[in-house]
Design an enzyme around this catalytic site. Structure first.
Site, PDB file in Angstrom:
ATOM      1  CG  ASP A  86      57.857  47.542 116.204  1.00 30.40           C
ATOM      2  OD1 ASP A  86      56.764  46.929 116.259  1.00 30.40           O
ATOM      3  OD2 ASP A  86      58.138  48.508 116.951  1.00 30.40           O
ATOM      4  CD  GLU A  87      55.102  51.276 114.371  1.00 29.61           C
ATOM      5  OE1 GLU A  87      54.009  51.022 113.821  1.00 29.61           O
ATOM      6  OE2 GLU A  87      55.247  52.092 115.289  1.00 29.61           O
ATOM      7  CB  VAL A  88      55.409  44.539 109.756  1.00 29.65           C
ATOM      8  CG1 VAL A  88      54.050  44.055 110.233  1.00 29.65           C
ATOM      9  CG2 VAL A  88      55.803  43.839 108.466  1.00 29.65           C
TER      10      VAL A  88
ATOM     11  CG  MET B  63      48.637  53.246 117.313  1.00 29.98           C
ATOM     12  SD  MET B  63      48.488  54.940 116.782  1.00 29.98           S
ATOM     13  CE  MET B  63      49.881  55.668 117.643  1.00 29.98           C
ATOM     14  CG  PHE B  64      49.076  53.785 123.108  1.00 34.27           C
ATOM     15  CD1 PHE B  64      50.268  54.419 123.408  1.00 34.27           C
ATOM     16  CD2 PHE B  64      48.130  54.465 122.347  1.00 34.27           C
ATOM     17  CE1 PHE B  64      50.517  55.718 122.970  1.00 34.27           C
ATOM     18  CE2 PHE B  64      48.372  55.753 121.896  1.00 34.27           C
ATOM     19  CZ  PHE B  64      49.556  56.389 122.209  1.00 34.27           C
TER      20      PHE B  64
ATOM     21  CB  CYS C 178      38.870  51.928 126.214  1.00 34.22           C
ATOM     22  SG  CYS C 178      37.864  53.315 125.621  1.00 34.22           S
TER      23      CYS C 178
ATOM     24  CE  LYS D 124      50.992  47.413 117.153  1.00 35.88           C
ATOM     25  NZ  LYS D 124      50.330  48.363 118.073  1.00 35.88           N
ATOM     26  CB  SER D 125      57.115  48.193 120.456  1.00 37.95           C
ATOM     27  OG  SER D 125      56.639  48.772 119.258  1.00 37.95           O
TER      28      SER D 125
HETATM   29  P1  ADP Z   1      52.544  49.452 120.648  1.00 39.02           P
HETATM   30  O1  ADP Z   1      53.820  48.955 120.002  1.00 39.02           O
HETATM   31  O2  ADP Z   1      51.418  48.449 120.556  1.00 39.02           O
HETATM   32  O3  ADP Z   1      52.110  50.830 120.175  1.00 39.02           O
HETATM   33  P2  ADP Z   1      54.200  49.827 122.990  1.00 39.02           P
HETATM   34  O4  ADP Z   1      54.817  48.491 123.284  1.00 39.02           O
HETATM   35  O5  ADP Z   1      55.038  50.823 122.274  1.00 39.02           O
HETATM   36  O6  ADP Z   1      52.804  49.574 122.209  1.00 39.02           O
HETATM   37  O7  ADP Z   1      53.695  50.528 124.307  1.00 39.02           O
HETATM   38  C1  ADP Z   1      52.879  49.892 125.256  1.00 39.02           C
HETATM   39  C2  ADP Z   1      52.896  50.801 126.481  1.00 39.02           C
HETATM   40  O8  ADP Z   1      52.136  51.965 126.197  1.00 39.02           O
HETATM   41  C3  ADP Z   1      52.232  50.252 127.712  1.00 39.02           C
HETATM   42  O9  ADP Z   1      53.072  49.375 128.433  1.00 39.02           O
HETATM   43  C4  ADP Z   1      51.972  51.529 128.506  1.00 39.02           C
HETATM   44  O10 ADP Z   1      53.157  51.914 129.191  1.00 39.02           O
HETATM   45  C5  ADP Z   1      51.742  52.575 127.433  1.00 39.02           C
HETATM   46  N1  ADP Z   1      50.357  53.028 127.267  1.00 39.02           N
HETATM   47  C6  ADP Z   1      49.996  54.305 126.967  1.00 39.02           C
HETATM   48  N2  ADP Z   1      48.656  54.423 126.832  1.00 39.02           N
HETATM   49  C7  ADP Z   1      48.122  53.197 127.042  1.00 39.02           C
HETATM   50  C8  ADP Z   1      46.772  52.658 127.029  1.00 39.02           C
HETATM   51  N3  ADP Z   1      45.705  53.433 126.780  1.00 39.02           N
HETATM   52  N4  ADP Z   1      46.622  51.350 127.277  1.00 39.02           N
HETATM   53  C9  ADP Z   1      47.688  50.574 127.555  1.00 39.02           C
HETATM   54  N5  ADP Z   1      48.973  51.012 127.588  1.00 39.02           N
HETATM   55  C10 ADP Z   1      49.196  52.312 127.334  1.00 39.02           C
END
Ligand code: ADP
Length: 202
Positions: free
Chosen positions: A99-101, A17-18, A156, A21-22
Site C-alpha cells: 500500500d502507499e507504494v 486520496m479517499f 468531489c 485504494k486501501s
Molecule cells: P485511499 O486508500 O484511496 O485513500 P481508503 O480505502 O483509505 O482510500 O478510504 C476510502 C474511504 O474513504 C471511503 O470508503 C469513505 O469511507 C471515505 N471517504 C472520505 N472522504 C471521501 C470522499 N470525498 N469520497 C469518497 N470516499 C470518502
C-alpha cells in the site's frame, strides 16, 4: 512441451486520496487469505524502523502488514532475513501486496517485476498524481508495466462529481504549486476533488 503459465503478474490500484485504494487492496488480499494462499502485505514506515503494522482504510478496515523503509527491506523480508511475521519456507508467497507504494523507492519496480516473473501475484496500491495533479514519481512506469490497472475515483467534496485529484489545503487555503511537500508546523489537510474544483494558489 511448453511449461504452464505460473500465474505471476502485476496489478496496480491507483486514484486520489479517499478513492478506496486501501479498501480495494484489503479486499483482494483478504480473499487470497481466505483461500489459504500465502500473502505478505507491506507499507512504507513513517519512521526509521522496520516493524509489524497494519494497512488501514479510511473507513477502518485493516489487514496485517509489515512497515518497511524501501524495496530492500521487502527483498530481505521475502528472502527470510530478519523476518518479522512468519517462518519462511523455501518458496515465495502466492501474493505480495504493497500500500502507499508511491512513498517507497524506485527499486520497487525491478522488485515487482522479479516477483511477477517468479510467479507471484503482485498487488500495488498508490497515488497516481501528487497534490499538484502531476504524475507521482515512478508510478507512471508501474502503470505501464502492469498487467492490470484499476483507476478508482473518490467523490468531489465541492460538487459530488467523480474526484480524480487530491486537493492539498494549508491552513484551509489551497496549497501553492511550489509549497514544499513537507511543511513544518503548518496545519495541513487533503480533500478529494474533481478536475474543475482542484485548485493551486499562485
Ligand atoms: P485511499 O486508500 O484511496 O485513500 P481508503 O480505502 O483509505 O482510500 O478510504 C476510502 C474511504 O474513504 C471511503 O470508503 C469513505 O469511507 C471515505 N471517504 C472520505 N472522504 C471521501 C470522499 N470525498 N469520497 C469518497 N470516499 C470518502
Amino acid at each position: 512441451l511448453k511449461s504452464p503459465y505460473h500465474g505471476g503478474h502485476l496489478e496496480v490500484i491507483v486514484g486520489p486520496m479517499f478513492s478506496g485504494k486501501s479498501e480495494e487492496l484489503i479486499r483482494r488480499v483478504t480473499r487470497a487469505v481466505i483461500a489459504r494462499q500465502r500473502v505478505f502485505v507491506f507499507k512504507p514506515a513513517l519512521d526509521d524502523r522496520y516493524h509489524e503494522s497494519a494497512v488501514a482504510s479510511h473507513a477502518g478496515r485493516t489487514v496485517h502488514a509489515v512497515a518497511v523503509r524501501g524495496a530492500a527491506d521487502i527483498r530481505a523480508h521475502l528472502s527470510g532475513e530478519g523476518t518479522l511475521l512468519h517462518a519462511q519456507g523455501d518458496t515465495l508467497p502466492d501474493v505480495v501486496g504493497i500500500d502507499e507504494v508511491q512513498f517507497l523507492d524506485e527499486a520497487i519496480i525491478p522488485l515487482a517485476l522479479d516477483l511477477a516473473d517468479a510467479g507471484v501475484r503482485v498487488i500495488l496500491a498508490g497515488l497516481d498524481q501528487d497534490f499538484r495533479a502531476e504524475p507521482f514519481g515512478f508510478m507512471p512506469e508501474l502503470l505501464a508495466r502492469a498487467e492490470s490497472v484499476e483507476k478508482l475515483t473518490a467523490i468531489c467534496t465541492v460538487c459530488g462529481a467523480p474526484a480524480t485529484r487530491s486537493q492539498r489545503l494549508i491552513g484551509g487555503q489551497p496549497a501553492r504549486f511550489d509549497d514544499p511537500v513537507v511543511l513544518v508546523g503548518a496545519e495541513e489537510s487533503y480533500e478529494a476533488r474533481c478536475r474543475v474544483h482542484h485548485v493551486l494558489r499562485n
